[in-house]
Write an enzyme that holds these catalytic residues in place. Sequence first.
Site, PDB file in Angstrom:
ATOM      1  N   SER A 143       0.448 -35.751  31.882  1.00 25.84           N
ATOM      2  CA  SER A 143      -0.053 -34.869  32.418  1.00 25.84           C
ATOM      3  C   SER A 143      -0.621 -35.618  33.841  1.00 25.84           C
ATOM      4  O   SER A 143      -1.086 -36.696  33.753  1.00 25.84           O
ATOM      5  CB  SER A 143      -1.097 -34.436  31.810  1.00 25.84           C
ATOM      6  N   TYR A 151      -8.584 -34.469  26.835  1.00 24.86           N
ATOM      7  CA  TYR A 151      -7.479 -34.338  27.125  1.00 24.86           C
ATOM      8  C   TYR A 151      -6.850 -35.288  27.891  1.00 24.86           C
ATOM      9  O   TYR A 151      -5.629 -36.021  27.758  1.00 24.86           O
ATOM     10  CB  TYR A 151      -7.027 -32.974  27.448  1.00 24.86           C
TER      11      TYR A 151
END
Length: 248
Positions: free
Chosen positions: A143, A157
């Site tokens: 990501s 995250y």
Amino acid sequence: MPPVTVITGGSRGIGAATARRLSADGHRVAISYVQAGGPAEELAREIVGAGGRCVAVRADTTMQADVDRLFDLAGQELGVVTGLVNNAGITGPLGRLADLSGDTLRRVVEVNVVGYLLCAQRAARQMATSAGGAGGAIVNISSAAATLGSPNEYVHYAASKGAVDSMTVGLAKELAPEGIRVNAVAPGIIQTEIHAAMGDPDRPQRLAGRIPAGRPGEPAEIAAAIAWLLGPDSSFTTGAVVRVAGGL
């Protein structure tokens, strides 16, 4: 023989788009799911109906036995596994790190890091030329958050995806002599169900102004990058983290 690719978290979003794209490119695909059994089976029927080969397997990738079952069934139903897309991932709810529960933190790390490692381990053992395998390719879904940090949203995250980037670079070097390429794709803000799951379904549109490209990405755009990294045109590419984030 056609390539056989395992896609974790393949029932929707980026995983489903990847399954469709790879099937169109001639791959036989095995998609895993934990809860979304209906969408996974529906996607499998769609792919088979279009002339492809696909199996849907319930598997919690944080569990070694489930990972082994996923790869075993893929091999039995589709042939020798040649590719892995480590895609299954969760964010937990949006919020500051100090406000999150310990259970949320642990589960995010288990799914996003431990799950990736277990699947990559199984793929490496199976594909390694020293073990009689024919080599292959692994693509990890990282990501843009790994480098942006995502303060006030999901630092936990982002940290897990930073681990994915490190894993990609190290494993690429470790497995290159075994005929296995390892790369990652780092999406930015993509129009998927993950935003609703984290409690903010309108997030892609709300944050579009922050994206230099002026819009959120689509799952098919991420799938295209994954397909390239799994294919022969990227034969000299390993250890790369390909950012597909509209300029973020």
